[in-house]
Design a protein around this motif. Structure first.
Motif, mmCIF file in Angstrom:
data_model
loop_
_atom_site.group_PDB
_atom_site.id
_atom_site.type_symbol
_atom_site.label_atom_id
_atom_site.label_comp_id
_atom_site.label_asym_id
_atom_site.label_seq_id
_atom_site.Cartn_x
_atom_site.Cartn_y
_atom_site.Cartn_z
ATOM 1 N N CYS A 108 3.699 3.564 -6.363
ATOM 2 C CA CYS A 108 2.243 3.617 -6.243
ATOM 3 C C CYS A 108 1.621 3.390 -7.618
ATOM 4 C CB CYS A 108 1.843 4.985 -5.695
ATOM 5 S SG CYS A 108 0.059 5.159 -5.478
ATOM 6 N N MET A 149 0.847 -1.189 0.000
ATOM 7 C CA MET A 149 0.000 0.000 0.000
ATOM 8 C C MET A 149 0.889 1.248 0.000
ATOM 9 S SD MET A 149 -3.074 -1.358 0.239
ATOM 10 C CE MET A 149 -4.261 -0.217 0.909
ATOM 11 N N CYS A 197 -1.264 7.708 -0.247
ATOM 12 C CA CYS A 197 -2.662 7.746 -0.697
ATOM 13 C C CYS A 197 -3.444 6.472 -0.399
ATOM 14 C CB CYS A 197 -2.714 8.050 -2.192
ATOM 15 S SG CYS A 197 -2.221 6.662 -3.227
ATOM 16 N N GLY A 198 -2.772 5.386 0.018
ATOM 17 C CA GLY A 198 -3.470 4.146 0.366
ATOM 18 C C GLY A 198 -3.771 3.250 -0.821
ATOM 19 N N SER A 199 -3.383 3.650 -2.028
ATOM 20 C CA SER A 199 -3.582 2.784 -3.203
ATOM 21 C C SER A 199 -2.576 1.637 -3.166
ATOM 22 C CB SER A 199 -3.369 3.569 -4.498
ATOM 23 O OG SER A 199 -4.313 4.615 -4.599
#
Ligand SMILES: [Zn+2]
Length: 80
Positions: free
Chosen positions: A28, A1, A5-7
């Motif tokens: 990312c 992750m 941004c958590g993507s």
């Protein structure tokens, strides 16, 4: 992750520092983020010991025995 941004992030390359540690070069997958970063991978703890380790341990223990003890061990193992 991605920590920004958590993507999902993709591991592009790894750099092994030892048998128990590696740096992971990540990027990312969100094109609007584009964050690239390094994460660490490390060994945590053993759940079941390696049979290589336990076999080597038994071999060393048997080597440390005197001839009488070895003979007794052989007789006990023959009963199994
Ligand atoms: Zn991101």
């Amino acid at each position: 992750m991605c920590p920004d941004c958590g993507s999902k992030a993709r591991i592009g390359k790894s750099n092994r520092l030892s048998l128990a540690h590696a740096d992971l070069y990540c990027s990312c997958t969100d094109p609007e983020c584009g964050h690239t970063f390094v994460a660490n991978l490390s060994f945590s703890h053993t759940l079941s010991p390696s049979s290589r380790t336990s076999s080597a341990l038994v071999t060393e223990l048997v080597k440390a025995m005197n001839p009488l003890q070895r003979k007794q061990l052989q007789q006990e193992l023959a009963l199994l």
